[in-house]
Design a protein around this motif. Sequence first.
Motif, PDB file in Angstrom:
ATOM      1  N   GLY A 128     -13.003  49.092 -18.300  1.00 21.27           N
ATOM      2  CA  GLY A 128     -14.160  48.439 -18.028  1.00 21.27           C
ATOM      3  C   GLY A 128     -14.586  48.480 -16.704  1.00 21.27           C
ATOM      4  O   GLY A 128     -13.945  48.768 -15.671  1.00 21.27           O
ATOM      5  N   PRO A 129     -16.079  48.652 -16.372  1.00 21.51           N
ATOM      6  CA  PRO A 129     -16.549  49.015 -14.977  1.00 21.51           C
ATOM      7  C   PRO A 129     -16.491  47.657 -14.135  1.00 21.51           C
ATOM      8  O   PRO A 129     -16.347  46.597 -14.668  1.00 21.51           O
ATOM      9  CB  PRO A 129     -18.026  49.274 -15.372  1.00 21.51           C
ATOM     10  CG  PRO A 129     -18.425  48.462 -16.936  1.00 21.51           C
ATOM     11  CD  PRO A 129     -17.015  48.602 -17.681  1.00 21.51           C
ATOM     12  N   PHE A 130     -16.739  48.039 -13.068  1.00 17.97           N
ATOM     13  CA  PHE A 130     -16.726  46.803 -11.952  1.00 17.97           C
ATOM     14  C   PHE A 130     -18.285  46.834 -11.487  1.00 17.97           C
ATOM     15  O   PHE A 130     -18.792  47.783 -10.847  1.00 17.97           O
ATOM     16  CB  PHE A 130     -15.696  47.408 -10.650  1.00 17.97           C
ATOM     17  CG  PHE A 130     -15.657  46.367  -9.675  1.00 17.97           C
ATOM     18  CD1 PHE A 130     -16.111  44.935  -9.798  1.00 17.97           C
ATOM     19  CD2 PHE A 130     -15.352  46.604  -8.389  1.00 17.97           C
ATOM     20  CE1 PHE A 130     -15.877  43.856  -8.821  1.00 17.97           C
ATOM     21  CE2 PHE A 130     -15.337  45.639  -7.501  1.00 17.97           C
ATOM     22  CZ  PHE A 130     -15.617  44.254  -7.553  1.00 17.97           C
ATOM     23  N   LEU A 151      -9.303  40.977  -6.593  1.00 14.81           N
ATOM     24  CA  LEU A 151      -9.232  41.876  -5.357  1.00 14.81           C
ATOM     25  C   LEU A 151      -9.119  41.170  -4.159  1.00 14.81           C
ATOM     26  O   LEU A 151      -8.342  41.478  -3.258  1.00 14.81           O
ATOM     27  CB  LEU A 151     -10.323  42.813  -5.351  1.00 14.81           C
ATOM     28  CG  LEU A 151     -10.593  43.776  -4.147  1.00 14.81           C
ATOM     29  CD1 LEU A 151      -9.168  44.811  -4.112  1.00 14.81           C
ATOM     30  CD2 LEU A 151     -11.731  44.672  -4.402  1.00 14.81           C
ATOM     31  N   TYR A 152      -9.968  40.023  -3.805  1.00 14.12           N
ATOM     32  CA  TYR A 152      -9.810  39.055  -2.661  1.00 14.12           C
ATOM     33  C   TYR A 152      -8.471  38.523  -2.688  1.00 14.12           C
ATOM     34  O   TYR A 152      -7.964  38.460  -1.447  1.00 14.12           O
ATOM     35  CB  TYR A 152     -10.854  38.234  -3.027  1.00 14.12           C
ATOM     36  CG  TYR A 152     -10.985  37.179  -1.703  1.00 14.12           C
ATOM     37  CD1 TYR A 152     -11.811  37.363  -0.645  1.00 14.12           C
ATOM     38  CD2 TYR A 152     -10.085  36.290  -1.410  1.00 14.12           C
ATOM     39  CE1 TYR A 152     -12.052  36.827   0.535  1.00 14.12           C
ATOM     40  CE2 TYR A 152     -10.357  35.159  -0.409  1.00 14.12           C
ATOM     41  CZ  TYR A 152     -11.190  35.567   0.646  1.00 14.12           C
ATOM     42  OH  TYR A 152     -11.089  35.004   1.582  1.00 14.12           O
ATOM     43  N   ILE A 154     -15.200  40.948   1.410  1.00 16.51           N
ATOM     44  CA  ILE A 154     -13.796  40.598   1.489  1.00 16.51           C
ATOM     45  C   ILE A 154     -13.287  40.669   3.041  1.00 16.51           C
ATOM     46  O   ILE A 154     -13.004  39.389   3.645  1.00 16.51           O
ATOM     47  CB  ILE A 154     -12.758  41.241   0.797  1.00 16.51           C
ATOM     48  CG1 ILE A 154     -12.740  40.940  -0.838  1.00 16.51           C
ATOM     49  CG2 ILE A 154     -11.173  40.954   1.430  1.00 16.51           C
ATOM     50  CD1 ILE A 154     -12.105  41.881  -1.554  1.00 16.51           C
ATOM     51  N   GLU A 155     -13.949  41.542   3.738  1.00 13.91           N
ATOM     52  CA  GLU A 155     -13.572  41.550   5.260  1.00 13.91           C
ATOM     53  C   GLU A 155     -14.403  40.614   6.007  1.00 13.91           C
ATOM     54  O   GLU A 155     -13.834  40.098   6.863  1.00 13.91           O
ATOM     55  CB  GLU A 155     -14.114  43.128   5.746  1.00 13.91           C
ATOM     56  CG  GLU A 155     -13.679  43.324   7.264  1.00 13.91           C
ATOM     57  CD  GLU A 155     -13.811  44.782   7.592  1.00 13.91           C
ATOM     58  OE1 GLU A 155     -13.455  45.154   8.720  1.00 13.91           O
ATOM     59  OE2 GLU A 155     -14.756  45.609   7.029  1.00 13.91           O
ATOM     60  N   LEU A 156     -15.346  40.182   5.491  1.00 13.82           N
ATOM     61  CA  LEU A 156     -16.299  39.224   5.963  1.00 13.82           C
ATOM     62  C   LEU A 156     -15.609  37.555   5.592  1.00 13.82           C
ATOM     63  O   LEU A 156     -16.137  36.707   6.151  1.00 13.82           O
ATOM     64  CB  LEU A 156     -17.744  39.309   5.745  1.00 13.82           C
ATOM     65  CG  LEU A 156     -18.395  40.449   6.151  1.00 13.82           C
ATOM     66  CD1 LEU A 156     -19.762  40.633   5.588  1.00 13.82           C
ATOM     67  CD2 LEU A 156     -18.537  40.559   7.726  1.00 13.82           C
ATOM     68  N   GLY A 157     -14.800  37.927   4.736  1.00 10.41           N
ATOM     69  CA  GLY A 157     -14.105  36.326   4.513  1.00 10.41           C
ATOM     70  C   GLY A 157     -15.115  35.717   3.449  1.00 10.41           C
ATOM     71  O   GLY A 157     -14.724  34.584   3.151  1.00 10.41           O
ATOM     72  N   ILE A 158     -15.747  36.383   2.578  1.00  8.12           N
ATOM     73  CA  ILE A 158     -16.626  35.688   1.506  1.00  8.12           C
ATOM     74  C   ILE A 158     -15.549  35.757   0.331  1.00  8.12           C
ATOM     75  O   ILE A 158     -15.535  36.460  -0.250  1.00  8.12           O
ATOM     76  CB  ILE A 158     -17.838  36.436   1.177  1.00  8.12           C
ATOM     77  CG1 ILE A 158     -18.613  36.494   2.567  1.00  8.12           C
ATOM     78  CG2 ILE A 158     -18.569  35.850   0.078  1.00  8.12           C
ATOM     79  CD1 ILE A 158     -19.875  37.754   2.426  1.00  8.12           C
ATOM     80  N   LYS A 159     -15.484  34.202  -0.005  1.00 10.57           N
ATOM     81  CA  LYS A 159     -14.634  33.941  -1.110  1.00 10.57           C
ATOM     82  C   LYS A 159     -15.835  34.264  -2.381  1.00 10.57           C
ATOM     83  O   LYS A 159     -15.269  34.063  -3.452  1.00 10.57           O
ATOM     84  CB  LYS A 159     -13.932  32.647  -1.090  1.00 10.57           C
ATOM     85  CG  LYS A 159     -12.903  32.778   0.031  1.00 10.57           C
ATOM     86  CD  LYS A 159     -12.037  31.499  -0.001  1.00 10.57           C
ATOM     87  CE  LYS A 159     -10.923  31.492   1.050  1.00 10.57           C
ATOM     88  NZ  LYS A 159      -9.877  30.349   0.951  1.00 10.57           N
ATOM     89  N   ALA A 213     -17.977  44.999  -2.243  1.00  6.94           N
ATOM     90  CA  ALA A 213     -16.780  43.985  -2.414  1.00  6.94           C
ATOM     91  C   ALA A 213     -15.825  44.003  -1.232  1.00  6.94           C
ATOM     92  O   ALA A 213     -15.524  42.981  -0.659  1.00  6.94           O
ATOM     93  CB  ALA A 213     -16.099  44.185  -3.730  1.00  6.94           C
ATOM     94  N   MET A 214     -15.613  45.059  -0.849  1.00  9.23           N
ATOM     95  CA  MET A 214     -14.423  45.347   0.288  1.00  9.23           C
ATOM     96  C   MET A 214     -15.068  44.734   1.821  1.00  9.23           C
ATOM     97  O   MET A 214     -14.538  44.176   2.537  1.00  9.23           O
ATOM     98  CB  MET A 214     -14.045  46.834   0.349  1.00  9.23           C
ATOM     99  CG  MET A 214     -12.972  47.125  -0.600  1.00  9.23           C
ATOM    100  SD  MET A 214     -11.522  45.973  -0.997  1.00  9.23           S
ATOM    101  CE  MET A 214     -10.576  46.385   0.315  1.00  9.23           C
ATOM    102  N   ASP A 215     -16.447  44.987   1.965  1.00  3.40           N
ATOM    103  CA  ASP A 215     -17.216  44.510   2.934  1.00  3.40           C
ATOM    104  C   ASP A 215     -17.289  43.108   2.847  1.00  3.40           C
ATOM    105  O   ASP A 215     -17.003  42.410   4.014  1.00  3.40           O
ATOM    106  CB  ASP A 215     -18.564  45.058   2.928  1.00  3.40           C
ATOM    107  CG  ASP A 215     -18.470  46.738   3.617  1.00  3.40           C
ATOM    108  OD1 ASP A 215     -17.550  47.013   3.951  1.00  3.40           O
ATOM    109  OD2 ASP A 215     -19.694  47.489   3.254  1.00  3.40           O
TER     110      ASP A 215
END
Length: 182
Positions: free
Chosen positions: A124-126, A137-138, A177-182, A173-175
Motif C-alpha cells: 500500500g502506497p503512502f 507516524l505522528y 510533524i517537525e512543525l507540530g502539525i497534527k 510528512a516528516m516536515d
Amino acid sequence: WIEWMNKYDVGVNIEAMYGDPGELLRLWRPKDISVACRAINMTAYEELGEEVEPPAKFTIDMEHTASYGVDPWKEMEIFIEQEEHLAEEGYPMTDPDKPLTDILKMYHITKPGFESRSQSHRHGPFTHGDETIYTWLYKMVESGFCRNPDDPGIVMFEVGGEYREEMYVLRVAMDMIELGIK
C-alpha cells in the motif's frame, strides 16, 4: 560478541514478516519483538555497562502486523504503553519522555490491506492526504521514534511496491510533524 558489536557500531534490526493468525511460536507483536530486543540489550548492558548503545532494535511494518488479523495501531498502542511503563520503572536504556527512541529503529511505511503471499504482491502506497499513515507516524514520533540525535530513526517505503510519490509525501510528512502539525 557484545564488545565487538559495540566497538564497530554494529546493531541488529528485527522485523516481523507477513504471517497468519494460526502460526505458533513466531514473534510478530511489536511488544513481543521489543521484549526480545530488550533481552539482548540487557545482556549488553550487564556486560559493558552504561557506555553501550542498545545493539538490538526493530522495524515496525503495520502491513505485516495486520496480516495476523489484528488492528495494527492497537498493537502499537500496547507496545507504546509497555515502553512507557518500562521507562517509568527506570529500566536501563529507556527514556520516559521518548519511550520508543532506543528500541524502534525503522518504520516500514506501507498501508495495511494490500499485501498478499503471491510473488507480485502490492504494498500500500503512502499518498497525498493519507491521514491513517500520517497519524500513525505522528504518534510514533511523539512517542520518541526518530528523536534520538545519536541514532536517528529511519522511515522507508517498499521498494517492491508501486513507484509513485512516496518519497516526496514522506519528506513532507516528516516536515509537517517537525512543525507540530497534527
